[in-house]
Design a protein around this motif. Structure first.
Motif, mmCIF file in Angstrom:
data_model
loop_
_atom_site.group_PDB
_atom_site.id
_atom_site.type_symbol
_atom_site.label_atom_id
_atom_site.label_comp_id
_atom_site.label_asym_id
_atom_site.label_seq_id
_atom_site.Cartn_x
_atom_site.Cartn_y
_atom_site.Cartn_z
ATOM 1 N N ILE A 105 0.839 -1.744 -0.172
ATOM 2 C CA ILE A 105 -0.081 -0.204 -0.036
ATOM 3 C C ILE A 105 1.072 1.143 -0.486
ATOM 4 O O ILE A 105 1.944 1.294 0.980
ATOM 5 C CB ILE A 105 -0.923 -0.342 1.443
ATOM 6 C CG1 ILE A 105 -1.403 -1.599 1.005
ATOM 7 C CG2 ILE A 105 -1.847 1.209 1.891
ATOM 8 C CD1 ILE A 105 -3.183 -1.561 0.001
ATOM 9 N N VAL A 106 0.634 1.577 -0.788
ATOM 10 C CA VAL A 106 1.241 3.392 -0.828
ATOM 11 C C VAL A 106 0.131 4.795 -0.576
ATOM 12 O O VAL A 106 -0.837 4.279 -1.186
ATOM 13 C CB VAL A 106 1.901 3.183 -2.380
ATOM 14 C CG1 VAL A 106 3.121 2.107 -2.078
ATOM 15 C CG2 VAL A 106 1.504 3.762 -3.343
ATOM 16 N N THR A 107 0.678 5.800 -0.541
ATOM 17 C CA THR A 107 0.132 6.804 -0.197
ATOM 18 C C THR A 107 0.895 7.773 -1.351
ATOM 19 O O THR A 107 1.337 8.067 -1.697
ATOM 20 C CB THR A 107 0.173 7.466 1.079
ATOM 21 O OG1 THR A 107 0.330 6.593 1.976
ATOM 22 C CG2 THR A 107 -0.443 8.424 1.287
ATOM 23 N N LYS A 108 -0.363 8.297 -1.855
ATOM 24 C CA LYS A 108 -0.570 9.209 -2.993
ATOM 25 C C LYS A 108 -1.514 10.604 -2.459
ATOM 26 O O LYS A 108 -2.786 10.467 -2.074
ATOM 27 C CB LYS A 108 -1.498 9.178 -4.762
ATOM 28 C CG LYS A 108 -0.980 7.358 -4.421
ATOM 29 C CD LYS A 108 0.279 7.800 -6.197
ATOM 30 C CE LYS A 108 0.762 6.866 -6.544
ATOM 31 N NZ LYS A 108 1.655 7.218 -7.556
ATOM 32 N N HIS A 109 -0.781 11.434 -3.342
ATOM 33 C CA HIS A 109 -1.610 13.758 -2.616
ATOM 34 C C HIS A 109 -2.212 13.130 -4.436
ATOM 35 O O HIS A 109 -1.201 13.734 -4.717
ATOM 36 C CB HIS A 109 -0.110 13.754 -2.618
ATOM 37 C CG HIS A 109 0.400 13.202 -0.947
ATOM 38 N ND1 HIS A 109 -0.131 13.797 -0.035
ATOM 39 C CD2 HIS A 109 0.908 12.324 -0.947
ATOM 40 C CE1 HIS A 109 0.372 12.973 1.360
ATOM 41 N NE2 HIS A 109 0.784 12.514 0.438
ATOM 42 N N ARG A 110 -3.453 13.374 -4.482
ATOM 43 C CA ARG A 110 -4.253 13.477 -5.753
ATOM 44 C C ARG A 110 -4.437 14.768 -5.492
ATOM 45 O O ARG A 110 -4.851 15.366 -4.199
ATOM 46 C CB ARG A 110 -5.249 12.788 -5.933
ATOM 47 C CG ARG A 110 -4.941 11.578 -5.938
ATOM 48 C CD ARG A 110 -4.910 11.313 -8.003
ATOM 49 N NE ARG A 110 -4.268 10.392 -8.252
ATOM 50 C CZ ARG A 110 -5.026 9.263 -8.283
ATOM 51 N NH1 ARG A 110 -6.406 8.638 -7.538
ATOM 52 N NH2 ARG A 110 -4.007 7.926 -8.049
ATOM 53 N N LYS A 111 -4.102 15.732 -6.685
ATOM 54 C CA LYS A 111 -4.472 17.181 -6.523
ATOM 55 C C LYS A 111 -6.321 17.042 -7.125
ATOM 56 O O LYS A 111 -6.908 16.236 -8.424
ATOM 57 C CB LYS A 111 -3.695 17.888 -8.088
ATOM 58 C CG LYS A 111 -4.279 19.565 -7.522
ATOM 59 C CD LYS A 111 -3.101 20.198 -8.424
ATOM 60 C CE LYS A 111 -3.285 21.138 -8.697
ATOM 61 N NZ LYS A 111 -2.252 22.766 -10.059
ATOM 62 N N ALA A 112 -6.890 18.338 -6.524
ATOM 63 C CA ALA A 112 -8.504 18.144 -7.362
ATOM 64 C C ALA A 112 -8.189 18.543 -8.477
ATOM 65 O O ALA A 112 -7.344 19.531 -8.312
ATOM 66 C CB ALA A 112 -9.060 19.083 -6.849
ATOM 67 N N THR A 113 -9.424 17.835 -9.662
ATOM 68 C CA THR A 113 -9.403 18.128 -10.850
ATOM 69 C C THR A 113 -10.211 19.265 -11.185
ATOM 70 O O THR A 113 -10.277 19.603 -12.253
ATOM 71 C CB THR A 113 -9.332 17.184 -11.582
ATOM 72 O OG1 THR A 113 -10.152 16.148 -11.397
ATOM 73 C CG2 THR A 113 -7.686 16.264 -11.259
ATOM 74 N N SER A 114 -11.624 19.040 -10.626
ATOM 75 C CA SER A 114 -12.529 19.721 -10.183
ATOM 76 C C SER A 114 -13.243 19.592 -9.420
ATOM 77 O O SER A 114 -13.318 18.953 -8.112
ATOM 78 C CB SER A 114 -13.577 19.075 -11.033
ATOM 79 O OG SER A 114 -14.036 17.938 -10.946
ATOM 80 N N PRO A 115 -14.286 20.435 -9.432
ATOM 81 C CA PRO A 115 -15.088 20.378 -7.509
ATOM 82 C C PRO A 115 -15.903 19.362 -7.295
ATOM 83 O O PRO A 115 -16.209 18.818 -6.245
ATOM 84 C CB PRO A 115 -16.319 21.396 -7.738
ATOM 85 C CG PRO A 115 -15.052 22.370 -9.055
ATOM 86 C CD PRO A 115 -14.849 21.479 -9.863
#
Length: 107
Positions: free
Chosen positions: A45-55
């Protein structure tokens, strides 16, 4: 050097035999024969930091499985309760089946 054939397939139950997740069991979710890697449910299991692409799709911290080398997993036999080697039998109708080398049960 990448191998093109894996000893496990999508949907197989496997057990991890080395690394930080040693001893964990899980189902193969995806196989990458060209890289010689597999993704196993609940393993690596890895941790990903996702940026918001839309509301509608908010960002955040996501935990997901990452690929591991297929050499780190063994097929799991329900009957034996451990990782096992397997053999291949060819039936009279030409169908190939995999069986456990320890207990001769079909995998």
């Amino acid at each position: 050097m990448a191998q093109n054939k894996l000893h496990v397939k999508k949907g197989d139950m496997v057990v991890v035999i080395s690394g930080k997740d040693k001893g964990k069991k899980g189902k193969v979710l995806q196989a990458f024969p060209k890289e010689g890697k597999v993704i196993v449910e609940g393993v690596n299991i890895v941790t990903k930091h996702r940026k918001a692409t839309s509301p509608q799709k908010p960002g955040g911290i996501i935990h997901q499985e990452a690929p591991i080398y297929s050499s780190k997993v063994m097929l799991y036999c329900e009957n034996c309760g451990r990782g096992v080697r397997y053999g291949v039998k060819v039936l009279e109708n030409g169908e190939k089946i995999r069986y456990c080398k320890r207990c001769n049960e079909t995998l």
